[in-house]
Design a protein around this motif. Structure first.
Motif, short mmCIF file in Angstrom:
data_model
loop_
_atom_site.label_atom_id
_atom_site.label_comp_id
_atom_site.label_asym_id
_atom_site.label_seq_id
_atom_site.Cartn_x
_atom_site.Cartn_y
_atom_site.Cartn_z
N ASN A 67 10.34 -68.49 -54.74
CA ASN A 67 9.18 -68.40 -55.04
C ASN A 67 8.19 -68.17 -53.92
O ASN A 67 6.81 -68.18 -53.89
CB ASN A 67 8.55 -69.66 -55.75
CG ASN A 67 9.19 -69.66 -57.19
OD1 ASN A 67 9.36 -68.53 -57.76
ND2 ASN A 67 9.41 -70.82 -57.64
N THR A 68 8.78 -68.24 -52.49
CA THR A 68 8.04 -67.93 -51.42
C THR A 68 7.49 -66.53 -51.31
O THR A 68 8.04 -65.76 -51.71
CB THR A 68 8.87 -68.21 -50.13
OG1 THR A 68 9.28 -69.50 -50.37
CG2 THR A 68 7.99 -68.06 -48.82
N SER A 69 6.22 -66.27 -50.87
CA SER A 69 5.68 -64.96 -50.93
C SER A 69 4.63 -65.15 -49.63
O SER A 69 4.46 -66.02 -49.32
CB SER A 69 4.91 -64.65 -51.97
OG SER A 69 4.03 -65.46 -52.29
N ALA A 70 4.15 -64.01 -49.33
CA ALA A 70 2.90 -64.11 -48.37
C ALA A 70 1.72 -64.53 -48.77
O ALA A 70 1.24 -65.33 -48.05
CB ALA A 70 2.52 -62.76 -47.84
N HIS A 71 1.67 -64.42 -50.15
CA HIS A 71 0.37 -65.11 -50.73
C HIS A 71 0.42 -66.69 -50.72
O HIS A 71 -0.40 -67.31 -50.55
CB HIS A 71 0.28 -64.73 -52.30
CG HIS A 71 -0.89 -65.25 -52.88
ND1 HIS A 71 -2.24 -64.84 -52.54
CD2 HIS A 71 -1.34 -66.15 -53.51
CE1 HIS A 71 -3.15 -65.27 -53.36
NE2 HIS A 71 -2.73 -66.26 -54.12
N ALA A 72 1.67 -67.18 -50.70
CA ALA A 72 2.01 -68.65 -50.51
C ALA A 72 1.46 -69.29 -49.33
O ALA A 72 1.03 -70.32 -49.18
CB ALA A 72 3.29 -69.08 -50.48
N PHE A 73 1.30 -68.48 -48.27
CA PHE A 73 0.69 -68.83 -47.00
C PHE A 73 -0.65 -69.01 -47.21
O PHE A 73 -1.25 -69.96 -46.17
CB PHE A 73 1.08 -67.68 -45.93
CG PHE A 73 2.37 -67.56 -45.07
CD1 PHE A 73 2.78 -68.44 -44.15
CD2 PHE A 73 3.42 -67.38 -46.19
CE1 PHE A 73 4.05 -68.53 -43.76
CE2 PHE A 73 4.76 -67.09 -45.65
CZ PHE A 73 4.95 -67.77 -44.17
N ARG A 74 -1.57 -68.19 -47.93
CA ARG A 74 -2.88 -68.58 -48.37
C ARG A 74 -3.02 -69.99 -49.05
O ARG A 74 -4.10 -70.61 -48.43
CB ARG A 74 -3.31 -67.40 -49.18
CG ARG A 74 -3.77 -66.18 -48.46
CD ARG A 74 -4.21 -65.24 -49.61
NE ARG A 74 -5.31 -65.68 -50.27
CZ ARG A 74 -6.53 -65.37 -49.87
NH1 ARG A 74 -6.92 -64.90 -48.63
NH2 ARG A 74 -7.68 -65.82 -50.70
#
Length: 159
Positions: free
Chosen positions: A99-106
């Motif tokens: 479920n990791t995504s760039a949005h997860a960094f936010r």
């Protein structure tokens, strides 16, 4: 998010890594013409026609809005192909990786910023939220983490 430009504060270590990356490419990160090109997305598409129109070379093409998203997806796919790298991962770790995504960094930034007592209105401004209610999601996540940690603490006393 939603293709909006954001100013993203980064650590000194991140700037050092970006500087090294540019050095490896034979570029000067600190040159006046490089300012903003590496960190802020540009509006010049990476197509040959657009680059020619703006008198740019392909190697000078700026990062696109979704470049970080593509980088994260590629990294996750490469890691998934490395079965040895995943051998020590728990089921929860594998689900989180999937479920990791760039949005997860936010979300990680928002949660950690609140945990480190950054004022919520500052977190709101950095994340570009119009409503403080949206930013309060990170405050709730931190409270939940605190309650889970306390529950684990008391579970250890019972056992």
């Amino acid at each position: 998010k939603r293709r909006k430009q954001r100013t993203v504060p980064v650590s000194g270590a991140t700037v050092a890594a970006l500087r090294a990356h540019w050095h490896d490419r034979g570029r000067d990160f600190d040159a006046p013409q490089a300012r903003g090109r590496l960190i802020a997305p540009q509006r010049i598409p990476g197509t040959r026609t657009a680059l020619e129109r703006h008198d740019a070379q392909p190697e000078d093409a700026p990062y696109t809005v979704d470049a970080f998203g593509r980088l994260v997806r590629t990294a996750v796919q490469r890691l998934a192909r490395e079965s040895a790298a995943l051998a020590d991962f728990s089921t929860d770790d594998l689900v989180q990786l999937a479920n990791t995504s760039a949005h997860a960094f936010r979300h990680t930034f928002g949660t950690r910023a609140v945990a480190r007592e950054m004022p919520t209105d500052v977190v709101q401004a950095i994340l570009g939220h119009a409503s403080l209610q949206t930013t309060s999601i990170y405050v709730r996540a931190e409270r939940r983490r605190m309650l889970e940690a306390a529950a684990r603490y008391y579970d250890e006393d019972a056992g």
